[in-house]
Scaffold this active site. Structure first.
Site, PDB file in Angstrom:
ATOM      1  N   PRO A  89       0.825  -1.211   0.000  1.00 41.92           N
ATOM      2  CA  PRO A  89       0.000   0.000   0.000  1.00 41.92           C
ATOM      3  C   PRO A  89       0.862   1.265   0.000  1.00 41.92           C
ATOM      4  CG  PRO A  89      -0.607  -1.453   1.842  1.00 41.92           C
ATOM      5  CD  PRO A  89       0.603  -2.053   1.192  1.00 41.92           C
ATOM      6  N   GLU A 116       2.118  -8.205   8.443  1.00 40.15           N
ATOM      7  CA  GLU A 116       2.387  -6.753   8.501  1.00 40.15           C
ATOM      8  C   GLU A 116       3.180  -6.282   7.291  1.00 40.15           C
ATOM      9  OE1 GLU A 116       1.213  -4.409  10.486  1.00 40.15           O
ATOM     10  OE2 GLU A 116       0.031  -5.991  11.427  1.00 40.15           O
ATOM     11  N   ARG A 154      -3.311  -7.917 -20.799  1.00 42.04           N
ATOM     12  CA  ARG A 154      -4.223  -7.546 -21.891  1.00 42.04           C
ATOM     13  C   ARG A 154      -3.583  -6.546 -22.856  1.00 42.04           C
ATOM     14  NH1 ARG A 154      -7.965  -3.854 -21.313  1.00 42.04           N
ATOM     15  NH2 ARG A 154      -9.648  -5.189 -22.042  1.00 42.04           N
ATOM     16  N   ASP A 169     -10.131   1.540 -24.471  1.00 45.72           N
ATOM     17  CA  ASP A 169     -10.357   1.405 -23.033  1.00 45.72           C
ATOM     18  C   ASP A 169     -10.174   2.727 -22.298  1.00 45.72           C
ATOM     19  OD1 ASP A 169     -10.950  -1.253 -22.864  1.00 45.72           O
ATOM     20  OD2 ASP A 169      -8.925  -1.908 -22.377  1.00 45.72           O
TER      21      ASP A 169
HETATM   22  N1  SAM Z   1       1.301  -3.019   7.328  1.00 47.09           N
HETATM   23  C1  SAM Z   1       1.088  -2.736   5.940  1.00 47.09           C
HETATM   24  C2  SAM Z   1       0.748  -1.267   5.759  1.00 47.09           C
HETATM   25  O1  SAM Z   1       0.059  -0.698   6.605  1.00 47.09           O
HETATM   26  O2  SAM Z   1       1.158  -0.687   4.720  1.00 47.09           O
HETATM   27  C3  SAM Z   1      -0.047  -3.551   5.367  1.00 47.09           C
HETATM   28  C4  SAM Z   1       0.290  -4.961   5.167  1.00 47.09           C
HETATM   29  S1  SAM Z   1      -0.974  -5.819   4.313  1.00 47.09           S
HETATM   30  C5  SAM Z   1      -1.993  -6.361   5.627  1.00 47.09           C
HETATM   31  C6  SAM Z   1      -0.188  -7.269   3.762  1.00 47.09           C
HETATM   32  C7  SAM Z   1       0.285  -7.257   2.328  1.00 47.09           C
HETATM   33  O3  SAM Z   1      -0.816  -7.032   1.457  1.00 47.09           O
HETATM   34  C8  SAM Z   1       1.279  -6.189   1.959  1.00 47.09           C
HETATM   35  O4  SAM Z   1       2.598  -6.563   2.302  1.00 47.09           O
HETATM   36  C9  SAM Z   1       1.088  -6.079   0.459  1.00 47.09           C
HETATM   37  O5  SAM Z   1       1.838  -7.056  -0.234  1.00 47.09           O
HETATM   38  C10 SAM Z   1      -0.383  -6.392   0.287  1.00 47.09           C
HETATM   39  N2  SAM Z   1      -1.247  -5.204   0.055  1.00 47.09           N
HETATM   40  C11 SAM Z   1      -2.252  -4.795   0.861  1.00 47.09           C
HETATM   41  N3  SAM Z   1      -2.865  -3.715   0.365  1.00 47.09           N
HETATM   42  C12 SAM Z   1      -2.250  -3.422  -0.804  1.00 47.09           C
HETATM   43  C13 SAM Z   1      -2.423  -2.412  -1.789  1.00 47.09           C
HETATM   44  N4  SAM Z   1      -3.354  -1.463  -1.667  1.00 47.09           N
HETATM   45  N5  SAM Z   1      -1.624  -2.424  -2.868  1.00 47.09           N
HETATM   46  C14 SAM Z   1      -0.655  -3.367  -2.996  1.00 47.09           C
HETATM   47  N6  SAM Z   1      -0.438  -4.349  -2.087  1.00 47.09           N
HETATM   48  C15 SAM Z   1      -1.208  -4.384  -1.006  1.00 47.09           C
END
Ligand code: SAM
Length: 243
Positions: A89, A116, A154, A169
């Site tokens: 994220p 995490e 795609r 698109d």
């Molecule tokens: N502690 C992290 C934070 O607050 O940024 C969140 C960890 S999340 C529960 C677990 C995993 O989900 C991350 O390591 C990532 O690979 C994935 N993930 C969750 N949300 C995402 C998003 N919006 N974009 C990309 N990957 C995401």
């Protein structure tokens, strides 16, 4: 194009890759995707991939060693990747322009986090970029990885049957897509716009372009700054913003 996905849930990822456009692209040999189980790169009896965070606090952190071992094995078996993408994220927002850039690369590796997240040293030493699929937190990187692979696949030539459909698109030309209709010509008291059944191709093209412009101006005016607009369209926009 080659894609390697590293995850602790390979069946989840394989299921998402099996259907539709991506599934056909795989079976047709247009895209070569291998899904790796991170646990196969552990050395302990229980195939542990996580550990407690240094400094304390809630949750678990994904250990670095299995990611390093997985990357080394992929590089040896499948060649050095052009990009190693960590899904997080905290990454750069993934966009259609980002998908176009990635499709230009020959070989991608996608790292899916859980818990995490992944030990920071994986980001520092292995990841060449970090991508986010939106401002929300999912429980793992598998859905983000599938979103990235789908958007990129795609764009691989030959994957989407009618190339024009990719061209039209949303985002491709800096505009949202125009509205689509199919038969019947009238449904639930709602007729299809007359121009679409007129058979007049020039008028249809104009109607679609205007509808895309109108929709973009209404919903995503931020996109218009980068859209390729002609002089008439610029004038229409400036009148619209003054009214
Ligand atoms: N502690 C992290 C934070 O607050 O940024 C969140 C960890 S999340 C529960 C677990 C995993 O989900 C991350 O390591 C990532 O690979 C994935 N993930 C969750 N949300 C995402 C998003 N919006 N974009 C990309 N990957 C995401």
């Amino acid at each position: 194009m080659k894609v390697d996905i590293i995850t602790i849930f390979p069946r989840m990822v394989e299921a998402g890759l099996a259907e539709g456009v991506v599934g056909r692209a795989r079976t047709g040999g247009l895209i070569d995707i291998v899904v790796h189980n991170l646990r196969d790169f552990t050395t302990d009896k229980h195939h542990v991939v996580d550990d407690v965070p240094f400094g304390g606090g809630p949750g678990m952190v994904m250990k670095p060693e299995p990611f390093f071992a997985a990357l080394a094995a992929i590089s040896e078996r499948r060649g050095t990747p052009d990009a190693v993408v960590m899904l997080t994220p905290a990454g750069v927002p993934f966009t259609q322009a980002g998908a176009r850039r990635l499709v230009g690369l020959g070989h991608l590796v996608l790292l899916c986090g859980r818990y995490e997240g992944i030990d920071e040293r994986v980001r520092e030493a292995l990841a060449t970029e970090e991508l986010s699929i939106g401002d929300y937190v999912l429980s793992g990187g598998e859905i983000p990885a599938l979103a990235v692979v789908d958007a990129v696949a795609r764009l691989v030539p030959g994957v989407v049957g009618d190339e024009q459909s990719v061209d039209a698109d949303s985002f491709t030309r800096g505009l949202l897509d125009y509205p689509h209709y199919t038969r019947p010509a009238e449904f639930a008291g709602r007729p299809v716009p007359g121009v679409l059944v007129s058979g007049h191709h020039g008028e249809i093209r104009r109607w679609r372009r205007n509808a895309a412009l109108e929709r973009t101006a209404e919903r995503r005016p931020d996109l218009l700054a980068d859209a390729a607009l002609d002089a008439d369209e610029h004038e229409w926009l400036s009148k619209r913003s003054k009214s």
